[in-house]
Design an enzyme around this catalytic site. Sequence first.
Site, PDB file in Angstrom:
ATOM      1  N   CYS A   1       0.847  -1.302   0.017  1.00 20.96           N
ATOM      2  CA  CYS A   1      -0.017   0.090   0.021  1.00 20.96           C
ATOM      3  C   CYS A   1       0.573   1.300   0.093  1.00 20.96           C
ATOM      4  O   CYS A   1       1.015   2.122   1.107  1.00 20.96           O
ATOM      5  CB  CYS A   1      -0.765  -0.172   1.313  1.00 20.96           C
ATOM      6  SG  CYS A   1      -1.937  -1.335   1.192  1.00 20.96           S
ATOM      7  N   ALA A   2       1.645   1.522  -1.179  1.00 25.14           N
ATOM      8  CA  ALA A   2       2.873   2.381  -1.236  1.00 25.14           C
ATOM      9  C   ALA A   2       2.308   3.870  -1.002  1.00 25.14           C
ATOM     10  O   ALA A   2       3.060   4.607  -0.574  1.00 25.14           O
ATOM     11  CB  ALA A   2       3.591   2.319  -2.359  1.00 25.14           C
TER      12      ALA A   2
ATOM     13  N   GLY B   1       4.750   6.834  -1.346  1.00 28.64           N
ATOM     14  CA  GLY B   1       6.040   6.183  -1.325  1.00 28.64           C
ATOM     15  C   GLY B   1       6.932   6.476  -0.477  1.00 28.64           C
ATOM     16  O   GLY B   1       8.073   6.076  -0.421  1.00 28.64           O
TER      17      GLY B   1
ATOM     18  N   ASP C   1       0.073   0.021  -5.146  1.00 28.10           N
ATOM     19  CA  ASP C   1      -1.046   0.927  -4.623  1.00 28.10           C
ATOM     20  C   ASP C   1      -2.359   0.451  -5.544  1.00 28.10           C
ATOM     21  O   ASP C   1      -2.258   0.571  -6.793  1.00 28.10           O
ATOM     22  CB  ASP C   1      -1.059   2.315  -4.522  1.00 28.10           C
ATOM     23  CG  ASP C   1      -1.760   2.707  -3.428  1.00 28.10           C
ATOM     24  OD1 ASP C   1      -1.302   2.994  -2.066  1.00 28.10           O
ATOM     25  OD2 ASP C   1      -2.921   2.918  -3.453  1.00 28.10           O
TER      26      ASP C   1
ATOM     27  N   ASP D   1       1.176  -0.925   4.670  1.00 26.97           N
ATOM     28  CA  ASP D   1       0.576   0.374   5.721  1.00 26.97           C
ATOM     29  C   ASP D   1      -0.698   0.445   5.324  1.00 26.97           C
ATOM     30  O   ASP D   1      -0.905   1.200   4.314  1.00 26.97           O
ATOM     31  CB  ASP D   1       1.611   1.442   5.146  1.00 26.97           C
ATOM     32  CG  ASP D   1       1.578   2.793   5.991  1.00 26.97           C
ATOM     33  OD1 ASP D   1       0.515   2.656   6.902  1.00 26.97           O
ATOM     34  OD2 ASP D   1       1.878   3.853   5.715  1.00 26.97           O
TER      35      ASP D   1
ATOM     36  N   CYS E   1      -1.597   4.262  11.223  1.00 27.73           N
ATOM     37  CA  CYS E   1      -1.262   5.300  12.176  1.00 27.73           C
ATOM     38  C   CYS E   1      -2.480   5.837  12.958  1.00 27.73           C
ATOM     39  O   CYS E   1      -3.238   6.784  12.586  1.00 27.73           O
ATOM     40  CB  CYS E   1      -0.774   6.465  10.988  1.00 27.73           C
ATOM     41  SG  CYS E   1      -1.918   6.832   9.645  1.00 27.73           S
TER      42      CYS E   1
END
Length: 397
Positions: free
Chosen positions: A234-235, A238, A258, A298, A351
């Site tokens: 899930c870049a 980047g 992605d 991520d 996050c």
Amino acid sequence: MQPAARYAAAIDILDDILAGAPAEKVLTSWARGHRFAGSKDRAAIRDHVFDALRMRRSCAALGGAETGRGIVIGLCLRQDILLETVFTGEGHAPVPLSAEEQARLPEDPVAALTSLTPAVRLDIPDWVFPLLQAQFGAETEDVLARQSQRAPVFLRVNMIKATPAQAQEGLAADGIETNPVGKVKTALEVTENERKIRNCTAYQTGLVELQDLSSQMSVSQLTLPEGARILDYCAGGGGKTLALAAHPARPTALFAHDVAANRMRDLPARAQRAGATVQLLETGEIPHHAPFDLVFVDAPCSGSGTWRRMPDAKWRLTRDDLDRYTRLQAEILAQAARHVAPGGMLCYATCAPFEAENEAQVAAFLDRNSGWALQDQWRADLSTGGDGFFCASMQRI
């Protein structure tokens, strides 16, 4: 612009945000429509707007109205700024307070703030408060109090091109002062002239990248074999892809994917600037390059660990959104796991502080998949300086 005029601009911008427009879009549109405003004016207005959004509920309660004007009145009270120096009506300043507004003002702002319900006082949606309280217990108020503060700015030193000392020297030449962060070798905290970063030589030549401390930790704490084959699943833009490229293990092959490939549009130029080699993959191309020694996920999440930097997102998130994110995270983990080599690692990160997006998500994955073992998981809360963050590493047995 006079200081009071900057508050007037913040009031107008906040009204547009309260009507549903994204904060960044409104700020950009305002700047384009007010060319006379200099860089210092735009920076000050942005600070007013973001401070107000971080403390939106408590400021509205103190200011007497859930409007741009009411919130700015409350912001002045919270920051001990005399209202009569801002609401003067002179020039482009906000008009003086009406008799009705005066009547709504608390006699003692500190006492009034203390008397508010915890969710209002700590500037959090009502439905979020019990979730965080269940997570953090007695520390909940401290965690949320930090959410009202501005986030520090961190840089990641690109170890492909420079040492931390060389990067600091280059930044200092452009007037940008930094301090090393002991817990992460690549991290520098910016202490002066953060707004010069994107135009400085060290940034433009790839010596440093803007990257939050917690994001850097998620890569720096990974133990990788030399010459690993890595997929950043899930870049996005980047940032972690480039951090993985500079990992001491120096991957042999690094791929970025992605589901919304447009998010990676700037990655080739960023990789070239950083001296990194990254191959972008469409979803259908991944099986032709699998398996990988590490698949880094991520995951899309509530972003609640980043609310200091994106405070308007705090007020847009709903319970339905959180449920949608947890369903999506489970689907992504299942998809990404297929591409991990035997003995390889699946790293899952968000996050966000919510347990449903983190420990519960990892536990559910392990319950559904017997061929995996949890190697490590950790959290970073705002006390570290970086965003709220969660990271777990699982090995395919």
